[in-house]
Motif scaffolding. Sequence first.
Motif, PDB file in Angstrom:
ATOM      1  N   TYR A  13      56.871  80.835  29.725  1.00 11.76           N
ATOM      2  CA  TYR A  13      57.475  82.168  29.688  1.00 11.76           C
ATOM      3  C   TYR A  13      56.563  83.228  30.292  1.00 11.76           C
ATOM      4  O   TYR A  13      55.349  83.075  30.325  1.00 11.76           O
ATOM      5  CB  TYR A  13      57.899  82.545  28.271  1.00 11.76           C
ATOM      6  CG  TYR A  13      56.801  82.891  27.296  1.00 11.76           C
ATOM      7  CD1 TYR A  13      56.253  81.918  26.471  1.00 11.76           C
ATOM      8  CD2 TYR A  13      56.340  84.203  27.168  1.00 11.76           C
ATOM      9  CE1 TYR A  13      55.259  82.233  25.555  1.00 11.76           C
ATOM     10  CE2 TYR A  13      55.343  84.532  26.249  1.00 11.76           C
ATOM     11  CZ  TYR A  13      54.811  83.534  25.451  1.00 11.76           C
ATOM     12  OH  TYR A  13      53.841  83.842  24.541  1.00 11.76           O
ATOM     13  N   ILE A  26      64.867  88.582  25.161  1.00 19.13           N
ATOM     14  CA  ILE A  26      64.538  87.272  25.743  1.00 19.13           C
ATOM     15  C   ILE A  26      65.723  86.746  26.526  1.00 19.13           C
ATOM     16  O   ILE A  26      66.866  86.839  26.082  1.00 19.13           O
ATOM     17  CB  ILE A  26      64.204  86.262  24.619  1.00 19.13           C
ATOM     18  CG1 ILE A  26      62.946  86.704  23.882  1.00 19.13           C
ATOM     19  CG2 ILE A  26      64.018  84.852  25.166  1.00 19.13           C
ATOM     20  CD1 ILE A  26      62.535  85.773  22.768  1.00 19.13           C
ATOM     21  N   LEU A  28      66.841  83.308  29.389  1.00 14.89           N
ATOM     22  CA  LEU A  28      66.406  82.044  29.985  1.00 14.89           C
ATOM     23  C   LEU A  28      67.022  81.952  31.367  1.00 14.89           C
ATOM     24  O   LEU A  28      68.235  82.037  31.515  1.00 14.89           O
ATOM     25  CB  LEU A  28      66.891  80.884  29.112  1.00 14.89           C
ATOM     26  CG  LEU A  28      66.316  79.513  29.402  1.00 14.89           C
ATOM     27  CD1 LEU A  28      64.886  79.411  28.887  1.00 14.89           C
ATOM     28  CD2 LEU A  28      67.163  78.442  28.740  1.00 14.89           C
ATOM     29  N   LEU A  34      61.485  81.151  30.557  1.00 12.08           N
ATOM     30  CA  LEU A  34      61.832  82.224  29.629  1.00 12.08           C
ATOM     31  C   LEU A  34      61.293  83.548  30.157  1.00 12.08           C
ATOM     32  O   LEU A  34      60.139  83.641  30.550  1.00 12.08           O
ATOM     33  CB  LEU A  34      61.170  81.899  28.294  1.00 12.08           C
ATOM     34  CG  LEU A  34      61.864  82.250  27.007  1.00 12.08           C
ATOM     35  CD1 LEU A  34      63.265  81.693  26.967  1.00 12.08           C
ATOM     36  CD2 LEU A  34      61.045  81.715  25.853  1.00 12.08           C
ATOM     37  N   ILE A  51      59.504  85.688  19.841  1.00 13.77           N
ATOM     38  CA  ILE A  51      59.746  84.346  20.395  1.00 13.77           C
ATOM     39  C   ILE A  51      59.824  83.335  19.259  1.00 13.77           C
ATOM     40  O   ILE A  51      60.723  82.493  19.209  1.00 13.77           O
ATOM     41  CB  ILE A  51      58.631  83.961  21.399  1.00 13.77           C
ATOM     42  CG1 ILE A  51      58.734  84.849  22.641  1.00 13.77           C
ATOM     43  CG2 ILE A  51      58.737  82.489  21.787  1.00 13.77           C
ATOM     44  CD1 ILE A  51      57.606  84.674  23.629  1.00 13.77           C
ATOM     45  N   LYS A  54      63.052  83.405  17.540  1.00 14.46           N
ATOM     46  CA  LYS A  54      64.215  82.991  18.338  1.00 14.46           C
ATOM     47  C   LYS A  54      64.120  81.542  18.826  1.00 14.46           C
ATOM     48  O   LYS A  54      64.866  81.122  19.702  1.00 14.46           O
ATOM     49  CB  LYS A  54      64.388  83.939  19.531  1.00 14.46           C
ATOM     50  CG  LYS A  54      64.771  85.341  19.097  1.00 14.46           C
ATOM     51  CD  LYS A  54      65.528  86.075  20.169  1.00 14.46           C
ATOM     52  CE  LYS A  54      67.017  85.965  19.979  1.00 14.46           C
ATOM     53  NZ  LYS A  54      67.811  86.628  20.987  1.00 14.46           N
ATOM     54  N   LYS A  55      63.203  80.773  18.244  1.00 17.59           N
ATOM     55  CA  LYS A  55      62.987  79.400  18.695  1.00 17.59           C
ATOM     56  C   LYS A  55      64.268  78.554  18.700  1.00 17.59           C
ATOM     57  O   LYS A  55      64.519  77.813  19.634  1.00 17.59           O
ATOM     58  CB  LYS A  55      61.938  78.711  17.821  1.00 17.59           C
ATOM     59  CG  LYS A  55      60.526  78.858  18.360  1.00 17.59           C
ATOM     60  CD  LYS A  55      59.557  78.021  17.561  1.00 17.59           C
ATOM     61  CE  LYS A  55      58.182  78.031  18.223  1.00 17.59           C
ATOM     62  NZ  LYS A  55      57.220  77.245  17.446  1.00 17.59           N
ATOM     63  N   ILE A  58      66.497  79.550  21.523  1.00 15.77           N
ATOM     64  CA  ILE A  58      65.932  79.081  22.801  1.00 15.77           C
ATOM     65  C   ILE A  58      66.235  77.601  22.994  1.00 15.77           C
ATOM     66  O   ILE A  58      66.707  77.179  24.055  1.00 15.77           O
ATOM     67  CB  ILE A  58      64.398  79.333  22.843  1.00 15.77           C
ATOM     68  CG1 ILE A  58      64.093  80.835  22.823  1.00 15.77           C
ATOM     69  CG2 ILE A  58      63.781  78.685  24.086  1.00 15.77           C
ATOM     70  CD1 ILE A  58      62.645  81.181  22.524  1.00 15.77           C
ATOM     71  N   LYS A  61      69.807  76.955  23.823  1.00 13.76           N
ATOM     72  CA  LYS A  61      70.089  77.326  25.208  1.00 13.76           C
ATOM     73  C   LYS A  61      69.613  76.234  26.157  1.00 13.76           C
ATOM     74  O   LYS A  61      70.334  75.816  27.056  1.00 13.76           O
ATOM     75  CB  LYS A  61      69.373  78.638  25.577  1.00 13.76           C
ATOM     76  CG  LYS A  61      70.031  79.869  25.070  1.00 13.76           C
ATOM     77  CD  LYS A  61      71.269  80.189  25.850  1.00 13.76           C
ATOM     78  CE  LYS A  61      71.050  81.291  26.860  1.00 13.76           C
ATOM     79  NZ  LYS A  61      72.361  81.813  27.334  1.00 13.76           N
TER      80      LYS A  61
END
Length: 240
Positions: A13, A26, A28, A34, A51, A54-55, A58, A61
């Motif tokens: 990222y 954030i 992707l 990222l 981050i 929001k793991k 992520i 996604k």
Amino acid sequence: MKEVHIGQVHIPYSVEWTDRTETIGISLDPSMELKVNAPRDATTEEVEEVIEKKKKWILDKVNGFKEEETPPRDKEFLSGEKLLFKGRRYLLKTEQRNVKSPELRFKKGVFKLEHPSYRKEQQRREEIRENVLHWYKEKAGNHLTERVNRYIPELGVEPQSIHIRDLPRNWGKYENGDIHFNWRLVLAPQRIQDYVIVHELAHLEHQDHSQFFWNTVGSIIPDYEDRREWLRINGNKLNI
Ligand SMILES: [Zn+2]
């Protein structure tokens, strides 16, 4: 470049500090990188905290379990609907018969479903759905195992065990020699199934996602990046 580690998945990222935003955001991009936009006065710790929080998002996604597009609505299991199987949609024909429980068959490119009569619509849908999922899981078991066995000699690896089951947020999972596959993979086109199979089998050689790992995947699936991207974009549609 910094990386966020989620299990075995490492996602690079970059952070852009800008006046255009007041909150840390954030996104992707298609290359699986990222992008973090942060206000100028945000600290590195604050960025890392967001981050961290929001793991799950992520990972969803990256694995194609979440997209901006709305996923298809739930099936009603009525004649005329289509059911996905190995990347194609096939017509469903239902018929009320004198049977004890619903039974799904797939013949000559048509799904045929025989079912008893139901007093309640909700009961009809739930019972048929359960039965249909059972059919898919069984097919996934046979079909994916057959594909796995095809790639084992090509990679020269020896998995301890192969399991096909419900995996809420992965298509495949490698764990100390054991490999698990999501049964929903049987809904995907063959080339996508093969990518996930080779990906997980390659973890028997390289546990991380290093360049060595991707070289191994690429030696069998040269266009693995396209297939991975397909899964990221279309993964949420692989459902019944
Ligand atoms: Zn992996």
